[in-house]
Design an enzyme around this catalytic site. Structure first.
Site, PDB file in Angstrom:
ATOM      1  N   VAL A 148     -21.046  19.421  10.191  1.00 40.76           N
ATOM      2  CA  VAL A 148     -21.672  20.729  10.397  1.00 40.76           C
ATOM      3  C   VAL A 148     -22.321  21.171   9.090  1.00 40.76           C
ATOM      4  O   VAL A 148     -21.692  21.134   8.028  1.00 40.76           O
ATOM      5  CB  VAL A 148     -20.628  21.767  10.860  1.00 40.76           C
ATOM      6  CG1 VAL A 148     -21.264  23.140  11.013  1.00 40.76           C
ATOM      7  CG2 VAL A 148     -19.975  21.314  12.165  1.00 40.76           C
ATOM      8  N   ASP A 196      -3.615  25.904   6.642  1.00 44.68           N
ATOM      9  CA  ASP A 196      -4.374  26.009   5.393  1.00 44.68           C
ATOM     10  C   ASP A 196      -5.487  27.038   5.580  1.00 44.68           C
ATOM     11  O   ASP A 196      -6.672  26.756   5.391  1.00 44.68           O
ATOM     12  CB  ASP A 196      -4.947  24.644   5.015  1.00 44.68           C
ATOM     13  CG  ASP A 196      -5.271  24.546   3.523  1.00 44.68           C
ATOM     14  OD1 ASP A 196      -5.116  25.557   2.805  1.00 44.68           O
ATOM     15  OD2 ASP A 196      -5.681  23.458   3.082  1.00 44.68           O
ATOM     16  N   ASN A 212     -11.837  26.463   3.337  1.00 42.05           N
ATOM     17  CA  ASN A 212     -11.784  25.457   4.396  1.00 42.05           C
ATOM     18  C   ASN A 212     -12.672  25.837   5.579  1.00 42.05           C
ATOM     19  O   ASN A 212     -12.471  25.372   6.691  1.00 42.05           O
ATOM     20  CB  ASN A 212     -10.347  25.262   4.886  1.00 42.05           C
ATOM     21  CG  ASN A 212      -9.513  24.478   3.895  1.00 42.05           C
ATOM     22  OD1 ASN A 212     -10.034  23.676   3.127  1.00 42.05           O
ATOM     23  ND2 ASN A 212      -8.215  24.724   3.895  1.00 42.05           N
ATOM     24  N   ASP A 215      -9.896  21.197   8.012  1.00 43.77           N
ATOM     25  CA  ASP A 215      -8.604  20.934   7.366  1.00 43.77           C
ATOM     26  C   ASP A 215      -7.419  21.499   8.151  1.00 43.77           C
ATOM     27  O   ASP A 215      -6.841  22.524   7.795  1.00 43.77           O
ATOM     28  CB  ASP A 215      -8.593  21.469   5.933  1.00 43.77           C
ATOM     29  CG  ASP A 215      -9.502  20.659   5.016  1.00 43.77           C
ATOM     30  OD1 ASP A 215      -9.939  19.574   5.444  1.00 43.77           O
ATOM     31  OD2 ASP A 215      -9.768  21.089   3.889  1.00 43.77           O
ATOM     32  N   GLU A 246      -4.590  19.680   8.645  1.00 44.39           N
ATOM     33  CA  GLU A 246      -3.459  18.785   8.402  1.00 44.39           C
ATOM     34  C   GLU A 246      -2.146  19.539   8.177  1.00 44.39           C
ATOM     35  O   GLU A 246      -1.067  18.942   8.275  1.00 44.39           O
ATOM     36  CB  GLU A 246      -3.747  17.862   7.218  1.00 44.39           C
ATOM     37  CG  GLU A 246      -3.893  18.554   5.880  1.00 44.39           C
ATOM     38  CD  GLU A 246      -4.391  17.613   4.792  1.00 44.39           C
ATOM     39  OE1 GLU A 246      -4.427  16.398   5.040  1.00 44.39           O
ATOM     40  OE2 GLU A 246      -4.740  18.092   3.711  1.00 44.39           O
TER      41      GLU A 246
END
Length: 357
Positions: free
Chosen positions: A124, A226, A231, A244, A246
């Site tokens: 993006v 996060d 991010n 992000d 994770e």
């Protein structure tokens, strides 16, 4: 600044990755070639990112980003990298919410292809508030924006959290989701300090959490984990892609709010300590709480607990980053291991009860 020198993030060869990626892609999209391979300047110190273009008459998308589990030779930040979980989380968020997440294309769990599991997603376009030098410093697009533009970005960002928490279905299960999170952080800390000096400050932070545990945790939701503006890819001042995932898990709403508040404070406090004013009116805790309550009807509770929890989580990551710098000979171990934590002063003030006053 205290964030430099930037630690080593990989021991992999991008050109070799590109050759192996082309072979892997050809089996899924015959005749396709990989072009324009590059590592973004903002490539993190956890999972690695590789940007590339698909050269094919009818590609599913042309501009791609690949997220690759961390290279064990680079002294990983986390003990486990569950790329399948990240892939499924992004897919599910796209399916159940209106949060803008990049379209995920392929998941590869066989480490043989590139040396580690990975997934490919649509790339993006847009801009991201920088970490180095932080967006709170002069000389970047967010700092140069007007107060009204930053206020618009702030409102839109809090709206992301509100919609994620309200829209994504959750099967909470039995027991306390917050307890499971904190227990996982204790295990992570034990892994970080195994065979290395322990952090009295981090351990005092865990003791503080035990002594100030919320009386009621409230609703369990999907936590982004996060949740910070670094991010998010923005189109102008509107979120275009949330990245992000994770650290995603289940927990109270306030986990994400506390992380959003504290990760801004982390950069703001560093900026002030180096003699610049930063952005003191941006992402204020009271404004975030008020906006979130307006959007959801849920008034955030126990935010001193959750901002300290965020600072504690960040401290464990920072300690691991510092031990990796020591491992690669980029810095030396001080007598006091707490000095390795960039925000040791603010975390200590939180434990002492003086930070927010």
């Amino acid at each position: 600044m205290a964030t430099a020198p930037r630690p080593r993030t990989t021991t992999r060869d991008p050109e070799e990755l590109a050759r192996r990626l082309t072979a892997w892609l050809d089996a899924r999209l015959p005749g396709a070639k990989v072009g324009g391979v590059r590592v973004p300047e903002s490539n993190g110190m956890s999972s690695e990112t590789l940007l590339f273009d698909i050269e094919h008459p009818e590609p599913p998308v042309r501009a791609c980003a690949l997220r690759l589990a961390a290279d064990p030779a680079a002294y990983t930040i986390f003990p486990v990298y569950d790329m399948a979980l990240q892939y499924r989380t992004m897919r599910d968020v796209a399916e159940h919410t209106d949060i803008p997440v990049p379209r995920v294309l392929w998941l590869e769990e066989d480490a043989g292809a590139l040396g580690a599991p990975f997934f490919v997603m649509e790339r993006v376009d847009g801009r991201v508030p920088p970490d180095v030098m932080p967006y709170t410093y002069e000389g970047n697009w967010l700092h140069a924006a007007s107060d009204a533009e930053r206020a618009h970005l702030e409102r839109a960002t809090v709206s992301l959290l509100a919609r994620l928490h309200d829209q994504h279905p959750v099967e909470a299960g039995d027991g306390s989701a917050l307890s499971r999170q904190v227990d996982a952080q204790r295990a992570y800390y034990a892994w970080v300090v195994k065979g290395l000096p322990r952090s009295p400050l981090i351990e005092s932070g865990f003791d503080w959490l035990d002594a100030h545990w919320p009386a009621g945790e409230g609703e369990t939701v999907l936590n982004w984990g996060d949740a910070r503006i670094g991010n998010i890819i923005y189109d102008g001042f509107e979120p275009a892609a949330v990245l992000d995932w994770e650290m995603a898990s289940l927990g109270p709403r306030e986990v994400d709010l506390g992380w959003t508040v504290y990760l801004h404070r982390f950069f703001q406090d560093l900026t002030v300590s180096f003699g610049q004013p930063g952005l003191p009116e941006f992402l204020r805790r009271d404004a975030i709480e008020r906006r979130y309550a307006e959007l959801t009807g849920h008034t955030p509770r126990d935010m001193e607990f959750y901002t300290l929890y965020a600072a504690l989580r960040h401290a464990i990551v920072m300690l691991r980053v510092a031990y990796r710098q020591i491992h690669f000979g980029e810095t030396q171990l001080p007598e006091d291991p707490d000095r390795l934590i960039l925000h040791h002063g603010s975390l200590a003030a939180m434990v002492q009860g003086s930070y927010w006053t």
